[in-house]
Enzyme design. Sequence first.
Site, mmCIF file in Angstrom:
data_model
loop_
_atom_site.group_PDB
_atom_site.id
_atom_site.type_symbol
_atom_site.label_atom_id
_atom_site.label_comp_id
_atom_site.label_asym_id
_atom_site.label_seq_id
_atom_site.Cartn_x
_atom_site.Cartn_y
_atom_site.Cartn_z
ATOM 1 N N SER A 87 54.297 30.181 41.673
ATOM 2 C CA SER A 87 53.061 30.893 41.357
ATOM 3 C C SER A 87 52.991 31.214 39.861
ATOM 4 C CB SER A 87 52.950 32.158 42.210
ATOM 5 O OG SER A 87 52.937 31.816 43.573
ATOM 6 N N LYS A 136 30.067 48.908 44.271
ATOM 7 C CA LYS A 136 30.957 49.773 43.510
ATOM 8 C C LYS A 136 32.186 50.127 44.353
ATOM 9 C CE LYS A 136 32.449 52.526 40.309
ATOM 10 N NZ LYS A 136 33.071 51.957 39.098
#
Length: 316
Positions: free
Chosen positions: A119, A171
């Site tokens: 990764s 949000k």
Amino acid sequence: MDHSAIADRRQLRRKLTFWRVVAILIALAVILAAVAWRWPDAGAGDHIARVEISGIIQDDKDLLERLDRIAKNDRAKALVVTISSPGGTTYGGEVIFKALRKVAEKKPVVSDVRTLAASAGYMIATAGDTIIAGESSITGSIGVLFQYPQLKDLMDKVGVSLEEIKSAPLKAEPSPFHPASEEAKTMIRAMVMDSYDWFVDLVAERRKLPRAEVLRLADGSIFTGRQALAAKLVDTLGGPEAIRDYLAERKVSADLPVIDYAPAGRSGFPFLGSGALDFVRSLLGMPLDLQPTIEKLGGQKLFLDGLVSVWQVDHD
């Protein structure tokens, strides 16, 4: 004052002078040892620098400072980056990658893949001018993920609810206190895919592979060193001898000593390890930093924020 008193005073002065000199010499020795420990390259001749990147990769200011010092040190003729990491944050991998490429502008950089460089660990490895891995090393896992906990069922069981008022539906989404809406999932997936595309393009550029070929490899799969060599994700299989052979090709003498640029201790003092520091803090009644302990018990991944590129083993 008789002669005996004068003689005693002179003897006392000599003793004081002696112990003052001893104290100064000890202080100088401690300072020099601290400098040698914190800056191992201080006063060193030509050498090969080595840094170790291990564990979860995050934004590491100390590592970036060491890499900058190596880049600016003309006595450091090459850099060997030893990597043993399952990955970490995409931003952490990005800034370390760029710092390594700055070093590579001035001197050869070798990526030394040990047991695991997956990764973001592989992302960092691609910054090297060459990647050398063991035959059984684990690498690859090209991809990006975003995780968040979901606590709603637990809260319902204990009778706890959370009310919120926010300026817009997206949000603070996704939230661990209620299932994510489809709009929130779409937003997060767009972020993940944008970072994924950047990662794929980076591998394609650094490994000189067609993007379509990288996309085929970038499904999260991991590879042994032998498989990675066949897929052109690494350049050579081997260890220290292979590293020396490559550096010799780059006109770096095999006789040069290797100097480890180690991270600074948590305490800031070379003779006090982190365990000793915590012991002293406990004696003084000072609060301990519990995060490192929790990380060891529960895994550092608990404390990663945002998008991550990390190979995770399923322990279930």
